[in-house]
Write an enzyme that holds these catalytic residues in place. Structure first.
Site, PDB file in Angstrom:
ATOM      1  N   LEU A 670       0.846  -1.192   0.000  1.00  0.00           N
ATOM      2  CA  LEU A 670       0.000   0.000   0.000  1.00  0.00           C
ATOM      3  C   LEU A 670       0.878   1.237   0.000  1.00  0.00           C
ATOM      4  O   LEU A 670       1.845   1.333   0.762  1.00  0.00           O
ATOM      5  CB  LEU A 670      -0.910  -0.006   1.222  1.00  0.00           C
ATOM      6  CG  LEU A 670      -2.039   1.025   1.257  1.00  0.00           C
ATOM      7  CD1 LEU A 670      -3.109   0.690   0.240  1.00  0.00           C
ATOM      8  CD2 LEU A 670      -2.659   1.087   2.654  1.00  0.00           C
ATOM      9  N   ASN A 725      -9.441   6.745  -1.353  1.00  0.00           N
ATOM     10  CA  ASN A 725      -8.322   6.575  -0.431  1.00  0.00           C
ATOM     11  C   ASN A 725      -8.840   5.908   0.837  1.00  0.00           C
ATOM     12  O   ASN A 725      -9.477   6.546   1.679  1.00  0.00           O
ATOM     13  CB  ASN A 725      -7.693   7.934  -0.115  1.00  0.00           C
ATOM     14  CG  ASN A 725      -6.556   7.826   0.889  1.00  0.00           C
ATOM     15  OD1 ASN A 725      -5.990   6.754   1.080  1.00  0.00           O
ATOM     16  ND2 ASN A 725      -6.230   8.929   1.529  1.00  0.00           N
ATOM     17  N   ASP A 747       4.931   0.605   2.269  1.00  0.00           N
ATOM     18  CA  ASP A 747       5.997   0.956   1.334  1.00  0.00           C
ATOM     19  C   ASP A 747       7.268   1.430   2.047  1.00  0.00           C
ATOM     20  O   ASP A 747       8.310   1.571   1.398  1.00  0.00           O
ATOM     21  CB  ASP A 747       5.516   2.044   0.360  1.00  0.00           C
ATOM     22  CG  ASP A 747       5.031   3.298   1.084  1.00  0.00           C
ATOM     23  OD1 ASP A 747       5.071   3.324   2.331  1.00  0.00           O
ATOM     24  OD2 ASP A 747       4.613   4.255   0.400  1.00  0.00           O
ATOM     25  N   GLU A 824      -6.649  -0.616  10.256  1.00  0.00           N
ATOM     26  CA  GLU A 824      -7.043  -1.744   9.423  1.00  0.00           C
ATOM     27  C   GLU A 824      -6.334  -3.024   9.830  1.00  0.00           C
ATOM     28  O   GLU A 824      -6.888  -4.129   9.717  1.00  0.00           O
ATOM     29  CB  GLU A 824      -6.784  -1.421   7.945  1.00  0.00           C
ATOM     30  CG  GLU A 824      -5.370  -1.638   7.447  1.00  0.00           C
ATOM     31  CD  GLU A 824      -4.392  -0.579   7.929  1.00  0.00           C
ATOM     32  OE1 GLU A 824      -3.194  -0.696   7.635  1.00  0.00           O
ATOM     33  OE2 GLU A 824      -4.810   0.369   8.620  1.00  0.00           O
ATOM     34  N   ASP A 825      -5.103  -2.902  10.331  1.00  0.00           N
ATOM     35  CA  ASP A 825      -4.377  -4.093  10.764  1.00  0.00           C
ATOM     36  C   ASP A 825      -4.997  -4.684  12.027  1.00  0.00           C
ATOM     37  O   ASP A 825      -5.082  -5.904  12.191  1.00  0.00           O
ATOM     38  CB  ASP A 825      -2.904  -3.763  10.982  1.00  0.00           C
ATOM     39  CG  ASP A 825      -2.711  -2.562  11.883  1.00  0.00           C
ATOM     40  OD1 ASP A 825      -3.665  -1.764  12.035  1.00  0.00           O
ATOM     41  OD2 ASP A 825      -1.614  -2.385  12.441  1.00  0.00           O
ATOM     42  N   ARG A 868      -5.972   4.467  17.798  1.00  0.00           N
ATOM     43  CA  ARG A 868      -5.941   3.009  17.876  1.00  0.00           C
ATOM     44  C   ARG A 868      -6.554   2.520  19.195  1.00  0.00           C
ATOM     45  O   ARG A 868      -7.151   1.430  19.242  1.00  0.00           O
ATOM     46  CB  ARG A 868      -4.519   2.502  17.683  1.00  0.00           C
ATOM     47  CG  ARG A 868      -4.001   2.787  16.281  1.00  0.00           C
ATOM     48  CD  ARG A 868      -2.549   2.458  16.108  1.00  0.00           C
ATOM     49  NE  ARG A 868      -2.288   1.056  15.817  1.00  0.00           N
ATOM     50  CZ  ARG A 868      -2.393   0.504  14.615  1.00  0.00           C
ATOM     51  NH1 ARG A 868      -2.806   1.238  13.595  1.00  0.00           N
ATOM     52  NH2 ARG A 868      -2.124  -0.758  14.423  1.00  0.00           N
TER      53      ARG A 868
END
Length: 911
Positions: A670, A725, A747, A824-825, A868
């Site tokens: 990503l 996005n 990345d 998302e993780d 988070r």
């Protein structure tokens, strides 16, 4: 005359002049002159030369002195010249020696050239042998294929039979109430390869359509539009569906009118075979108006059935449609912990009509009743439950009279009390929820009982159903004993003892399973409709349609820049990480469902260990996903000895391991407008073994620079353009992913090749787990009564449950990921832990993970960790409990650290 002259000379020169004395004088003069000249030369010339030279030495310019006295420096210069002379001699000797060596080397080169020529001849011979071997192999493969074709002929798909007219030979059952699939369903319209096409009538085209509840009709139509099985071509349909309820009572048509309208449907074919009549209920007082209607061979799906009306294995008991148009609000759903709540059990209801009066009323049109009237246990139930409440051994709440007007109900049924919100508040305080079935045992299920079951599962109260004759929703595919207690009414005196004896672990497991059932089959109109279709499809053994894959829109890009290799990323010493793929990428087999697997799934479902995941074969979603059984696939554990091909030393180290002989993985990266960082990360993948391709998820609306040169790393690089996005794009099941394993990475993450390969090997031994490099930590904050998050770094190696994340996981979680652009993780870890009840596996990394000097990342923001924390607490509310599991297990590779010689023969054991 001559003789005369000669004689005169010999006689003293007398004669012809008579002058002999002149001759003697001349001889003396010549001798004297010669002597004088020699004297001058030998004496005076050296004196003159000495004088001249002495004069030159006396000159002022000391640099012009030749024969004068020498200074110390001048003497050194002389020695230097001597040294140079010696050096010249030494160099000359060395040159002679080098020349000799050159001649020797030339001789050796000549010999090597001869050997090269011999090797070239050997290579040519080997090529000829190899070509012959290839021909032999090709011939052998051809022969093998011929033998296989002879012994295992390839079967073509059966010809699809579509009846053009009503079949007079279709056997008739003795009674429509004895209908089962074998005598009332036309299998010829549903070939195994048909894909299970379903045609849905438009209710507005018929008179009864105006009487339907607007909310139910709107929700049903919205669900139909998005269902993958629905077709507009009625000629190829396997099943025909018509929605007839819930009806609004003021405008409800008469039974005879509704029957006529059903029989006039264009594809009814005289008896309605392969039709499904759906009567959904949104309220507990929904009446069973289909009871007195002749439905022929059509299947019925509703929430209320009499025993003489219900045909097991043919009709379907559905759940009520409460949340008709939207997903439930998970913030209002209580958590699943603590296990014990204020009340051990609770019940509120009022019985409008007794069993005896009901039998007198029903007997007039119920001619098929046989035997004596069933015993009425309701009085005994009331007495026993009141005694438990009065004993005060546990807090219980039972009320048999409603404070307000009770809801309408069927005869002998316990009517609901109060409004839905009031009932939910009581159930949130109850560990168990009593559901007393109607006193008339011929009523196998009612909308009121189904509504009580729905509400109990929604808020986590474990249902206790009194009455074993009940047919709970989807009872032929759901094992209700894992989520509810079904107790015969005669055991009412033992109920209190039974409820107190259940352990906390069993209570939590039942509550979790109940929550899973509610979310999967009850909560929305999509779930209800899709579950009904899945039951019919499973009954007639048609494979499910694969879940759709996300179409990847590729961004054109230029490649050609030769990729280098970062020595820090690829320096593996003498480790053999595996082959760099030089052949075309190898895709994992797509384990699509074949035509015998459905029956096998039924057997496995009823004989497998309890747990939520085994129920997926009966969800509206295909349990066997295309190119997926997938990152987090299936299969766990190291084998006892060795691992994969090779069982000793270096061979063991070089073997990939696992039970799949050949396999590759895909890197999903990503990125967002960080071209330089992205190019560096891609170059580090150059030479990575077992790499199938790289999918770059370009999360920015701005396209990459047109003049950007992408590195050539030896495998395809697919740049995917996203619609928006969103960090959820990381887990979309892109159709370009052709492998079972995915390495999802940012990345700016740095991982060595040996670290990646080790993670891949570990995942192959535990395919249903998340395998990652950095560790995370969640903890309960006692002062704030909330969950906290802590993490070192973030990256996972897993074959993500991408389909479940994108299409099954509650939408509220994905919405929060988009809102915070974060978490998302964590959402993926919650999902996998919830389904597998296993923690992730951490493998050791060398702390090269983060990119030093990279541009600012989202994780560097101060609000990152605060968001988070909020995500974890919200996800806990959605799931109802904390799915994440603690683990101190870490996988470290001894073989990667130990340099093994090629001749090592020791085997390694994993215990």
């Amino acid at each position: 005359e001559l003789m005369t002259g000669y004689t005169m000379l010999r006689n003293g020169g007398v004669g012809n002049g008579g002058q002999p004395w002149v001759l003697r004088w001349s001889s003396r003069i010549r001798l004297t002159w010669l002597s004088f000249t020699l004297f001058i030369i030998l004496v005076f010339f050296p004196l003159i030369a000495h004088y001249y030279l002495t004069t030159i030495d006396d000159a002022d310019d000391a640099g012009k002195r030749i024969f004068g006295p020498r200074t110390g420096n001048e003497l050194c210069e002389v020695k230097h010249v001597q040294d140079l002379c010696r050096i010249r001699e030494s160099v000359s000797e060395e040159l002679l020696q080098l020349e000799a060596k050159r001649q020797e080397l030339n001789s050796e080169i000549a010999k090597l050239n001869l050997k090269i020529e011999a090797c070239k001849k050997s290579i040519e011979n080997a090529k000829q042998d190899l070509l012959q071997l290839k021909n032999v192999i090709s011939q052998t493969e051809h022969s093998y294929k011929e033998l296989m074709a002879q012994n295992q002929p390839k079967l073509s798909l059966p010809i699809r039979l579509l009846p053009d007219k009503d079949e007079a030979t279709f056997p008739l059952p003795k009674s429509h109430r004895s209908c089962r699939l074998h005598n009332c369903f036309d299998y010829s319209r549903c070939p195994l390869t048909s894909g299970f096409p379903v045609y849905v009538y438009n209710s507005d085209d018929y008179a009864f359509g105006s009487s339907l509840d607007p909310l139910i009709k709107q929700a049903f139509e919205a669900t139909v539009r998005t269902n993958v099985y629905v077709t507009e071509n009625a000629n190829i349909a396997c099943v025909y569906i018509i929605l007839v309820g819930e009806m609004q009572e003021p405008v409800m048509p008469k039974p005879t009118e509704l029957e006529q309208q059903l029989h006039s449907l264009p594809y009814w074919r005289t008896d309605g075979h392969n039709h499904l009549i759906i009567n959904l209920s949104r309220k507990s007082e929904t009446q069973n108006f289909i009871y007195n209607i002749s439905t022929g061979r059509a299947m019925i799906a509703q929430s209320t059935f009499y025993d003489v009306q219900y045909r097991p294995g043919f009709d379907i008991v559905v759940s009520p449609l409460v949340h008709s148009m939207s997903e439930p609000n998970f913030l209002e759903i209580p958590p699943q912990v603590p296990v014990k709540r204020k009340y051990l059990f609770s019940f509120q209801g009022e019985k409008i009509e007794s069993l005896r009066s009901s039998l007198q009323e029903v007997r007039s049109f119920e001619e098929e009743i046989e035997g004596n009237a069933p015993a009425d246990y309701d009085d005994r139930i009331i007495t026993t439950l009141k005694a438990v409440q009065d004993s005060k051994l546990d807090f219980v709440l039972v009320e048999f009279t409603c404070k307000n007007q009770p809801k309408a109900s069927l005869p002998t049924e316990w009517a609901l009390c109060g409004e839905r919100d009031d009932r939910l508040e009581l159930l949130k305080l109850s560990t168990f929820a009593l559901i007393i079935t109607p006193g008339d045992t011929r009523l196998v299920i009612s909308a009121g009982c189904a509504m009580r079951l729905f509400e109990a599962l929604e808020v986590g109260a474990i249902p206790v159903v009194l009455g074993e004759q009940v047919q709970l929703p989807y009872n032929d595919v759901i094992r209700w004993n894992e989520a509810a207690l079904i107790i015969p009414k005669p055991r009412i005196t033992e109920v209190h003892f039974l409820l107190r004896s259940i352990s906390d672990n069993d209570l939590l497991a039942m509550r979790r399973q109940g929550r899973f059932l509610w979310e999967t089959y009850f909560s929305t109109s999509d779930n209800v409709f899709s579950t009904v279709l899945a039951i019919i499809r499973t009954r007639i053994q048609i494979p499910a349609a694969p879940i759709r894959e996300e179409a990847a829109v590729e961004i054109p890009h230029r490649s050609g820049k030769a990729a280098g290799t970062d020595p820090n990323m690829a320096d593996n010493g003498d480790l053999d990480l595996g082959p760099v793929e030089t052949e075309p990428p190898y895709a994992s087999p797509k384990y699509l469902r074949n035509f015998t697997l459905t029956a096998m799934d039924i057997y496995r479902n009823w004989n497998s260990a309890p747990g939520p995941f085994h129920l997926f074969p009966y969800t509206p979603f295909d349990p066997v996903l295309p190119s997926e059984a997938k990152f987090l696939g299936s299969g766990t554990g190291f084998r006892p000895i060795g691992g994969g091909a090779g069982g000793s030393g270096k061979e063991f180290q070089a073997a990939l391991g696992g039970n799949v002989p050949r396999e590759q993985f895909t890197v999903v990266m990503l990125t967002y407008e960080r071209e330089e960082v992205l190019m560096n990360s891609l170059e580090r993948l150059n030479g990575l073994p077992y790499l199938n391709k790289v999918v770059v998820v370009w999360n920015s609306p701005k396209l990459p620079s047109e003049d950007l040169l992408w590195p050539d790393i030896g495998v395809p690089i697919m740049v995917v353009r996203t619609e928006k996005n969103s960090l959820n794009n990381r887990f979309l099941p892109w159709d370009e992913i052709e492998t079972e394993a995915i390495l999802s990475i940012d990345d700016d993450a740095h991982l060595r090749h040996d670290e990646i390969m080790f993670g891949f090997r570990v995942w192959r031994e535990a395919r249903d787990r998340i395998v990652g490099f950095p560790g995370r930590y969640h903890a309960w904050d006692v002062p704030h009564q909330a969950w906290l998050y802590n993490s070192n770094y973030s990256c996972e190696l897993s074959m993500y449950y991408a389909y479940l994340y994108s299409y099954v996981m509650p939408q509220a979680i994905r919405d929060m990921v988009d809102e915070y652009i974060n978490c998302e993780d964590i959402a993926m870890n919650f999902l996998v832990s919830h389904l597998t009840r296993k923690p992730p596996i951490k493998v050791t990394s060398r702390w090269t993970f983060r990119c030093p000097g990279c541009p600012q990342a989202l994780s560097h923001d101060d609000s990152h960790f605060h968001e988070r924390h909020k995500c974890i607490n919200f996800f806990v509310k959605v799931y109802g409990y904390m799915p994440l599991l603690y683990t101190q297990f870490r996988v470290d590779s001894v073989l990667f650290k130990t340099r093994l010689p090629h001749d090592k023969t020791k085997c390694f054991k994993f215990i």
